[in-house]
Scaffold this active site. Structure first.
Site, PDB file in Angstrom:
ATOM      1  N   LEU A 533       0.811  -1.216   0.000  1.00  0.00           N
ATOM      2  CA  LEU A 533       0.000   0.000   0.000  1.00  0.00           C
ATOM      3  C   LEU A 533       0.841   1.260   0.000  1.00  0.00           C
ATOM      4  O   LEU A 533       0.401   2.324  -0.454  1.00  0.00           O
ATOM      5  CB  LEU A 533      -0.925   0.012   1.227  1.00  0.00           C
ATOM      6  N   GLY A 534       2.043   1.176   0.535  1.00  0.00           N
ATOM      7  CA  GLY A 534       2.913   2.346   0.589  1.00  0.00           C
ATOM      8  C   GLY A 534       4.132   2.047   1.427  1.00  0.00           C
ATOM      9  O   GLY A 534       4.223   1.022   2.109  1.00  0.00           O
ATOM     10  N   ARG A 535       5.096   2.961   1.394  1.00  0.00           N
ATOM     11  CA  ARG A 535       6.302   2.787   2.178  1.00  0.00           C
ATOM     12  C   ARG A 535       6.850   4.135   2.596  1.00  0.00           C
ATOM     13  O   ARG A 535       6.590   5.155   1.973  1.00  0.00           O
ATOM     14  CB  ARG A 535       7.365   1.992   1.425  1.00  0.00           C
ATOM     15  N   GLY A 536       7.571   4.132   3.702  1.00  0.00           N
ATOM     16  CA  GLY A 536       8.170   5.358   4.225  1.00  0.00           C
ATOM     17  C   GLY A 536       9.400   5.029   5.043  1.00  0.00           C
ATOM     18  O   GLY A 536       9.904   3.897   5.022  1.00  0.00           O
ATOM     19  N   SER A 538       9.719   4.640   8.183  1.00  0.00           N
ATOM     20  CA  SER A 538       9.513   3.715   9.297  1.00  0.00           C
ATOM     21  C   SER A 538       9.236   2.290   8.845  1.00  0.00           C
ATOM     22  O   SER A 538       9.304   1.370   9.659  1.00  0.00           O
ATOM     23  CB  SER A 538       8.364   4.204  10.182  1.00  0.00           C
ATOM     24  N   GLY A 539       8.879   2.098   7.582  1.00  0.00           N
ATOM     25  CA  GLY A 539       8.629   0.746   7.111  1.00  0.00           C
ATOM     26  C   GLY A 539       7.698   0.706   5.920  1.00  0.00           C
ATOM     27  O   GLY A 539       7.344   1.732   5.341  1.00  0.00           O
ATOM     28  N   VAL A 541       3.997  -0.788   4.196  1.00  0.00           N
ATOM     29  CA  VAL A 541       2.639  -1.151   4.575  1.00  0.00           C
ATOM     30  C   VAL A 541       2.042  -2.087   3.519  1.00  0.00           C
ATOM     31  O   VAL A 541       2.131  -1.813   2.324  1.00  0.00           O
ATOM     32  CB  VAL A 541       1.743   0.096   4.710  1.00  0.00           C
ATOM     33  N   LYS A 555       1.874  -2.911   8.828  1.00  0.00           N
ATOM     34  CA  LYS A 555       3.118  -2.163   8.640  1.00  0.00           C
ATOM     35  C   LYS A 555       4.280  -2.996   9.159  1.00  0.00           C
ATOM     36  O   LYS A 555       4.309  -3.400  10.329  1.00  0.00           O
ATOM     37  CB  LYS A 555       3.071  -0.813   9.368  1.00  0.00           C
ATOM     38  N   ASP A 648       5.921  13.460  12.617  1.00  0.00           N
ATOM     39  CA  ASP A 648       5.979  13.309  11.158  1.00  0.00           C
ATOM     40  C   ASP A 648       4.603  13.579  10.541  1.00  0.00           C
ATOM     41  O   ASP A 648       4.080  12.771   9.778  1.00  0.00           O
ATOM     42  CB  ASP A 648       6.470  11.909  10.782  1.00  0.00           C
TER      43      ASP A 648
END
Length: 821
Positions: A533-536, A538-539, A541, A555, A648
């Site tokens: 679904l997404g990433r950033g 912190s990790g 998802v 996550k 954040d």
């Protein structure tokens, strides 16, 4: 005869001269002794000199002898460089350089280097502590009469001082500001950092705060009163407090007190004690002992966390910790560990009972409250209906007030409390000395020591007893009929119409307990982490479906989240936080190095997908998102027991559900990666470039105002409809942040009194369809939130109030082109 006379004369002359060499000898000895004695009283430390841990006489003393500093020993071969009261019998320490890192009793030293830096080294030469990290022109270290250790240059200018870095004690004339904090020791006869602190909070009000292994909460001043009823104020231009020589304490939030022996000539100290109470002490100069001349909490049991989880603080008459029925102490020598249950919890109504503990309450962690008078049986049923409920509090203050508890912290027992706590325990647990309510019905069992229900005295003899039986029977019959009608209506509405499966699923989700998942469960739910679904930072998802058919977002955290016990303690608390504008956490997984969090799935993705693309939100939706996001942050900052700073805040972390209601994601990750109090000093920078407050770059203490700054950027982006976190090219050689440029232009337009400034800054894609008053308010809020000086930024609760004031002003402007048509 002449010869004899001469001899006699010489003899007499020699005899008369004999005392002079002797007197001279005595004078030289005296001077030597005085010089020797004065050489032992050292008032400063010159550049290049050092103090050795192995020499007990290596001590710096203030000129008037009130204070000394040097190596202080507690226990075996553990030394701290400290400042203490010279005349106190117990060598009372008021400041410690290395409170969490004691040094060895051999080879350790304090050295004023040629760079002008004061350093403390261990036996192997490792630097344990240093006064500052950059070179200075400091020529000497000196201990002043006030107890302040300072570094001075050749002109006597102070370049560094211990007063600016207090540990657990404030001395007279030592300024206490928003940058300072008094942190208690972990226990008596210890210097290590503990759980209690005294500081100025984000509203510029002095607080006492508990940050324990499992919970964090403020406990002073009175939480039942607001700022002004305490009485305090947060409208102050200077955030400072000071204790004067006479024993008077005055703070900028209007808090003040005086010592019981107020007056000059007494040595005093204000100390944040290991038991969580803030006390002012006065020194008896003749005996060298201390006496308490003021205390913040006259009743020490009001200190949070003093008896740990499940523990109860009682007065006997001194405060004492004990465990309630069905619990036992984890460690009788350390009550911070609290009490542990002697049973396994069960959710079955027929297998539990409620045991009353008289005049006892646990503060906070309420699942719900009655919001009005209800019966004790109804209160019991509330707790029975929620598997998370561990007890309920029932108070009789004009009516029955009910509070169901999901956790038992801050227990206090006092005869003046008008109520009781009813513990949910298995039937097998023995509790013969208290009243017992059975779980499945209204039967009460009482022992000889039971306190009866608070009902008027009645005569139960003769016909009156029969009348009461009829009344109870009639009430029971009515209750059965109501239950049958309700059940029938529920079945008809939800089964026959075929529409409420979504409601049923929702009820299942709400009633399900936050829990720990296995890695295998989540791997299966995400089909081996297939749909990303997404990433950033912190990790990553992934989308998943649990065994109960709930759609979730999983996550997978990066490697910076370590420490299984700490992770479990933190994530379990974060999982219990519940607000409609926060993404709900359903559980977690911690196996080996794998750390995963399980969240509710939010359908419409993140705000950036509906703001910076062609599929953009209309004005009403944007304003609603701004208001609800502000409410979520205000809850984290001001209402949530954890006092969480997000660190954040950005459009990517604001998710939208199917009705475009915002839910803030990733809150609590900063707390997971590194614990701290409300004024956390992070060693690792969190956040996203363009949304980060200046404090990160300036290495200032991080407070909730970093979230306010980030929210300001987000709300301005919602008005403008573009990324303000990007860089704007001014010319071929110069660049500036788009945010800086936007703020500069808007402020100039407002200052010049341009009538159309709102229309000039609004997203042109809205084609003029917006509320001018709401847009102006959002811009003004955004500008105040992104102030470089954090003291000028508003708090999130004040932002919510400003947005609420213009929520109803929703008139949408109609473009002139449409008006003409």
């Amino acid at each position: 005869m002449y010869t004899a006379q001469l001899g006699w004369s010489l003899t007499m002359r020699n005899r008369t001269r004999e005392p002079y060499p002797f007197l001279l000898f005595l004078l030289l000895i005296t001077v030597f002794l005085i010089k020797f004695a004065t050489s032992q009283i050292q008032n400063d430390l010159e550049r290049g000199s050092s103090l050795s841990v192995e020499d007990d006489s290596d001590i710096i003393t203030s000129p008037d002898g009130s204070f000394s500093c040097g190596f202080h020993n507690v226990g075996a071969n553990a030394y701290w460089f400290s400042i203490w009261f010279t005349s106190s019998t117990d060598r009372t320490v008021v400041w410690t350089a290395n409170r969490d890192r004691p040094v060895n009793g051999k080879g350790s030293k304090l050295l004023l280097r040629q760079t002008g830096i004061l350093v403390l080294t261990d036996v192997d030469g490792t630097v344990v502590w240093e006064s500052n990290t950059t070179s200075t022109e400091a020529r000497r270290a000196e201990l002043l009469d006030k107890g302040n250790l300072v570094l001075k240059d050749i002109h006597g200018t102070i370049l560094w001082e211990s007063f600016a870095h207090p540990t657990d004690t404030l001395l007279p004339n030592q300024a206490f500001t928003q940058r300072n904090k008094l942190i208690a020791a972990i226990r008596k006869e210890s210097f290590a950092t503990g759980y209690y602190s005294f500081y100025f909070d984000n509203n510029n009000v002095m607080r006492l705060f508990y940050d324990g292994p499992e919970i964090s909460s403020t406990y002073w001043p009175n939480l039942a009163l607001d700022i002004y009823l305490n009485p305090r104020t947060n409208y102050n231009s200077s955030i400072v407090a000071i204790l004067d020589d006479a024993g008077r304490f005055v703070a900028s939030d209007q808090f003040q007190f005086s010592a019981s022996d107020v007056g000059f000539g007494v040595k005093r100290r204000l100390t944040m004690d290991y038991d969580g109470n803030l006390r002012l002490y006065s020194l008896n100069s003749s005996s060298g002992s201390w006496s308490v001349s003021w205390a913040a909490l006259p009743q020490p049991c009001n200190v949070h966390g003093i008896c740990g989880r499940n523990g109860i603080c009682t007065y006997t008459p001194e405060p004492k910790c004990s465990c309630p029925p069905g619990y036992e102490a984890r460690d009788p020598s350390d009550w911070n560990q609290g009490c542990k249950p002697t049973f396994n919890r069960t959710c079955s109504d027929s297998e539990v009972k409620f045991v009353e503990v008289l005049h006892t309450d646990y503060y906070g962690f309420d699942l719900n409250n009655s919001n009005g008078a209800i019966s004790m049986e109804a209160c019991r049923d509330l707790c029975l209906g929620d598997c998370r409920c561990e007890a309920f509090s029932y108070r009789l203050t004009g009516g029955g007030l009910c509070y169901a508890k999901r956790a038992l912290f801050n227990g206090v027992q006092t005869p003046t409390f008008p109520g009781s706590i009813f513990l949910k325990l298995p039937l097998s647990v023995e509790a013969s000395e208290t009243r017992v309510l059975l779980g499945s019905n209204a039967i009460c069992e009482s022992s000889p020591r039971t306190v009866p229900f608070h009902l008027p005295p009645m005569d139960y003899t003769g016909i009156k007893r029969v009348r009461w039986v009829y009344l109870y029977s009639f009430a029971s019959a009515i209750g059965v009929i109501e239950a049958f009608v309700f059940a029938s209506g529920w079945w008809f509405l939800f089964r026959q119409n075929g529409m409420p499966f979504m409601v049923e699923d929702g009820y299942g989700v709400i009633s399900s307990q936050f829990r720990r998942f296995t890695y295998a469960e989540l791997k299966k739910a995400t089909k081996n982490f297939k749909v990303e679904l997404g990433r950033g930072g912190s990790g990553v998802v992934y989308k998943g479906v649990l065994a109960d058919e709930r759609v979730v977002a999983v996550k997978r955290l990066s490697d910076m989240f370590q420490g299984e016990q700490e992770f479990w303690a933190e994530v379990s608390m974060i999982g219990k936080i519940n607000h409609m504008n926060l993404v709900r956490m359903w559980g977690f997984c911690s196996e080996g190095r794998d750390r995963l969090l399980v969240y509710e799935y939010v359908e419409k993705s993140s705000l950036d997908k509906h703001l910076f693309t062609s599929n953009f939100l209309g004005w009403k939706e944007r304003f609603n998102v701004a208001l609800r996001t502000a409410k979520g942050l205000a809850y984290l900052h001001h209402e949530c027991l954890e006092w969480i700073i997000h660190c954040d805040v950005k459009p990517e972390n604001v998710l939208l559900d199917c009705e475009f209601e915002p839910k803030i994601a990733d809150f609590g990750l900063a707390k997971l990666s590194q614990r701290g109090g409300p004024d956390i000093e992070f060693t690792r920078i969190r956040g996203t470039k363009g949304y980060m407050a200046p404090e990160w770059a300036l290495n200032l203490p991080i407070t909730a105002k970093v979230d306010v700054y980030s929210f300001g950027v987000v709300i301005l982006e919602m008005v403008k409809g573009i990324r303000l976190s990007n860089w704007a090219v001014e010319d071929a050689e110069q660049q500036e942040a788009e945010l800086t440029r936007f703020v500069r232009i808007v402020k100039r337009k407002i200052k010049c009194g341009e009538d159309s400034w709102v229309e000039d800054v609004i997203d042109p894609r809205l084609d003029g369809k917006f509320s001018r008053s709401q847009a102006a308010t959002m811009v003004e809020i955004g500008l105040s939130c992104v102030e470089e000086d954090r003291s000028k930024r508003p708090t999130m609760d004040s932002v919510v109030q400003l947005l609420l004031e213009c929520e109803t002003e929703s008139e949408i402007r109609i473009p002139k082109s449409e008006q003409a048509s």
